[in-house]
Design a protein around this motif. Structure first.
Motif, PDB file in Angstrom:
ATOM      1  N   MET A   1       0.843  -1.177   0.000  1.00  0.00           N
ATOM      2  CA  MET A   1       0.000   0.000   0.000  1.00  0.00           C
ATOM      3  C   MET A   1       0.888   1.240   0.000  1.00  0.00           C
ATOM      4  O   MET A   1       1.878   1.290   0.715  1.00  0.00           O
ATOM      5  N   LYS A   2       0.508   2.207  -0.792  1.00  0.00           N
ATOM      6  CA  LYS A   2       1.252   3.466  -0.895  1.00  0.00           C
ATOM      7  C   LYS A   2       0.323   4.597  -0.472  1.00  0.00           C
ATOM      8  O   LYS A   2      -0.733   4.786  -1.056  1.00  0.00           O
ATOM      9  N   ILE A   3       0.751   5.309   0.576  1.00  0.00           N
ATOM     10  CA  ILE A   3      -0.101   6.317   1.200  1.00  0.00           C
ATOM     11  C   ILE A   3       0.627   7.656   1.234  1.00  0.00           C
ATOM     12  O   ILE A   3       1.781   7.735   1.659  1.00  0.00           O
ATOM     13  N   ARG A   4      -0.066   8.708   0.807  1.00  0.00           N
ATOM     14  CA  ARG A   4       0.468  10.074   0.883  1.00  0.00           C
ATOM     15  C   ARG A   4      -0.440  10.862   1.829  1.00  0.00           C
ATOM     16  O   ARG A   4      -1.663  10.830   1.692  1.00  0.00           O
ATOM     17  N   ILE A   5       0.167  11.542   2.789  1.00  0.00           N
ATOM     18  CA  ILE A   5      -0.576  12.355   3.750  1.00  0.00           C
ATOM     19  C   ILE A   5      -0.094  13.795   3.616  1.00  0.00           C
ATOM     20  O   ILE A   5       1.106  14.056   3.675  1.00  0.00           O
ATOM     21  N   ILE A   6      -1.034  14.705   3.427  1.00  0.00           N
ATOM     22  CA  ILE A   6      -0.700  16.113   3.253  1.00  0.00           C
ATOM     23  C   ILE A   6      -1.625  16.963   4.103  1.00  0.00           C
ATOM     24  O   ILE A   6      -2.747  16.555   4.415  1.00  0.00           O
ATOM     25  N   GLY A   7      -1.157  18.138   4.474  1.00  0.00           N
ATOM     26  CA  GLY A   7      -1.953  19.079   5.253  1.00  0.00           C
ATOM     27  C   GLY A   7      -1.042  20.150   5.818  1.00  0.00           C
ATOM     28  O   GLY A   7       0.173  20.099   5.642  1.00  0.00           O
ATOM     29  N   PRO A   8      -1.628  21.131   6.526  1.00  0.00           N
ATOM     30  CA  PRO A   8      -0.817  22.216   7.067  1.00  0.00           C
ATOM     31  C   PRO A   8       0.036  21.771   8.246  1.00  0.00           C
ATOM     32  O   PRO A   8      -0.154  20.677   8.795  1.00  0.00           O
ATOM     33  N   TYR A  92      -9.261  26.626  14.599  1.00  0.00           N
ATOM     34  CA  TYR A  92      -9.013  26.626  16.044  1.00  0.00           C
ATOM     35  C   TYR A  92      -8.308  25.352  16.494  1.00  0.00           C
ATOM     36  O   TYR A  92      -7.449  25.368  17.373  1.00  0.00           O
ATOM     37  N   LYS A  93      -8.664  24.219  15.894  1.00  0.00           N
ATOM     38  CA  LYS A  93      -8.039  22.948  16.257  1.00  0.00           C
ATOM     39  C   LYS A  93      -6.580  22.931  15.792  1.00  0.00           C
ATOM     40  O   LYS A  93      -5.695  22.475  16.503  1.00  0.00           O
ATOM     41  N   ASN A  94      -6.346  23.470  14.610  1.00  0.00           N
ATOM     42  CA  ASN A  94      -4.982  23.544  14.084  1.00  0.00           C
ATOM     43  C   ASN A  94      -4.118  24.452  14.959  1.00  0.00           C
ATOM     44  O   ASN A  94      -2.948  24.155  15.214  1.00  0.00           O
ATOM     45  N   LEU A  95      -4.691  25.569  15.437  1.00  0.00           N
ATOM     46  CA  LEU A  95      -3.951  26.452  16.350  1.00  0.00           C
ATOM     47  C   LEU A  95      -3.538  25.710  17.617  1.00  0.00           C
ATOM     48  O   LEU A  95      -2.415  25.845  18.089  1.00  0.00           O
ATOM     49  N   TYR A  96      -4.456  24.914  18.144  1.00  0.00           N
ATOM     50  CA  TYR A  96      -4.157  24.122  19.341  1.00  0.00           C
ATOM     51  C   TYR A  96      -2.986  23.168  19.069  1.00  0.00           C
ATOM     52  O   TYR A  96      -2.046  23.067  19.862  1.00  0.00           O
ATOM     53  N   TYR A  97      -3.030  22.454  17.931  1.00  0.00           N
ATOM     54  CA  TYR A  97      -1.960  21.517  17.577  1.00  0.00           C
ATOM     55  C   TYR A  97      -0.623  22.239  17.397  1.00  0.00           C
ATOM     56  O   TYR A  97       0.424  21.726  17.794  1.00  0.00           O
ATOM     57  N   ILE A  98      -0.671  23.425  16.792  1.00  0.00           N
ATOM     58  CA  ILE A  98       0.557  24.202  16.593  1.00  0.00           C
ATOM     59  C   ILE A  98       1.162  24.583  17.936  1.00  0.00           C
ATOM     60  O   ILE A  98       2.371  24.427  18.155  1.00  0.00           O
ATOM     61  N   LEU A  99       0.342  25.104  18.840  1.00  0.00           N
ATOM     62  CA  LEU A  99       0.846  25.490  20.161  1.00  0.00           C
ATOM     63  C   LEU A  99       1.413  24.288  20.915  1.00  0.00           C
ATOM     64  O   LEU A  99       2.469  24.374  21.552  1.00  0.00           O
ATOM     65  N   LYS A 100       0.745  23.152  20.808  1.00  0.00           N
ATOM     66  CA  LYS A 100       1.205  21.923  21.463  1.00  0.00           C
ATOM     67  C   LYS A 100       2.560  21.479  20.883  1.00  0.00           C
ATOM     68  O   LYS A 100       3.476  21.124  21.624  1.00  0.00           O
ATOM     69  N   ARG A 101       2.694  21.524  19.562  1.00  0.00           N
ATOM     70  CA  ARG A 101       3.946  21.108  18.924  1.00  0.00           C
ATOM     71  C   ARG A 101       5.080  22.071  19.267  1.00  0.00           C
ATOM     72  O   ARG A 101       6.199  21.647  19.546  1.00  0.00           O
ATOM     73  N   TRP A 102       4.791  23.360  19.237  1.00  0.00           N
ATOM     74  CA  TRP A 102       5.806  24.354  19.553  1.00  0.00           C
ATOM     75  C   TRP A 102       6.312  24.164  20.987  1.00  0.00           C
ATOM     76  O   TRP A 102       7.513  24.164  21.225  1.00  0.00           O
ATOM     77  N   ASN A 125      -0.767  30.271   8.035  1.00  0.00           N
ATOM     78  CA  ASN A 125      -1.417  31.315   7.236  1.00  0.00           C
ATOM     79  C   ASN A 125      -1.176  31.105   5.747  1.00  0.00           C
ATOM     80  O   ASN A 125      -2.070  31.341   4.930  1.00  0.00           O
ATOM     81  N   ASN A 126       0.011  30.658   5.392  1.00  0.00           N
ATOM     82  CA  ASN A 126       0.308  30.376   3.985  1.00  0.00           C
ATOM     83  C   ASN A 126      -0.581  29.240   3.472  1.00  0.00           C
ATOM     84  O   ASN A 126      -1.057  29.269   2.342  1.00  0.00           O
ATOM     85  N   TRP A 127      -0.803  28.227   4.329  1.00  0.00           N
ATOM     86  CA  TRP A 127      -1.707  27.131   3.959  1.00  0.00           C
ATOM     87  C   TRP A 127      -3.109  27.678   3.699  1.00  0.00           C
ATOM     88  O   TRP A 127      -3.735  27.372   2.699  1.00  0.00           O
ATOM     89  N   LEU A 128      -3.590  28.509   4.619  1.00  0.00           N
ATOM     90  CA  LEU A 128      -4.953  29.031   4.509  1.00  0.00           C
ATOM     91  C   LEU A 128      -5.130  29.961   3.310  1.00  0.00           C
ATOM     92  O   LEU A 128      -6.151  29.909   2.627  1.00  0.00           O
TER      93      LEU A 128
END
Length: 150
Positions: A1-8, A92-102, A125-128
């Motif tokens: 299986m070949k899987i590509r995952i993309i997102g911000p 809002y969920k992405n902001l939470y993940y960003i803060l958690k990762r940072w 912001n570039n993604w959006l």
């Protein structure tokens, strides 16, 4: 299986990749790792041709998971993938993940380029503003194998 995952940035791409890999035992490649040659003395950004050579080796394998926000180079990944996951959480969920990762990078000494919170916001912001629409346009050619995760 070949899987590509993309997102911000901070959308859970790596988490999803490793969750799939833990049950299916597919090798995972992060495009960040292909883009950067990591050294104790500092990181070096690989050239486009270096990245293409490394990516071609991965694409030729029977099974793989490739995850990353990058999409302009290595578009062969989309054509070769059996399934394409787009991780596109609400703002809002992405902001939470960003803060958690940072915070995790600050506490555990992650890569230097990820220690500045404004870079995460710039990438999001570039993604959006740009990348999201461009990715969705590109993926219209592969809509039968695209799964969007919100």
């Amino acid at each position: 299986m070949k899987i590509r995952i993309i997102g911000p940035v901070g959308s859970g791409k790596t988490t999803l990749a490793h969750k799939i890999a833990s049950t299916e035992h597919y090798p995972v490649t992060s495009l960040d790792d292909l883009n950067w040659e990591r050294h104790a003395t500092g990181d070096r950004h690989r050239t486009s041709s270096e990245i293409q050579v490394l990516l071609q080796v991965i694409i030729e394998q029977n099974d793989w998971i490739i995850e990353g926000a990058q999409f302009r180079e290595g578009q062969d990944c989309f054509a070769w993938a059996d399934v394409i996951y787009v991780s596109d959480p609400p703002y809002y969920k992405n902001l939470y993940y960003i803060l958690k990762r940072w915070l995790s990078n600050r506490l555990h000494g992650g890569p230097k380029q990820y220690r500045h919170l404004r870079l995460f916001f710039k990438w999001q912001n570039n993604w959006l503003k740009n990348d999201r629409n461009e990715v969705y346009r590109l993926l219209k050619n592969y809509n039968k194998k695209v799964i969007i995760i919100r």
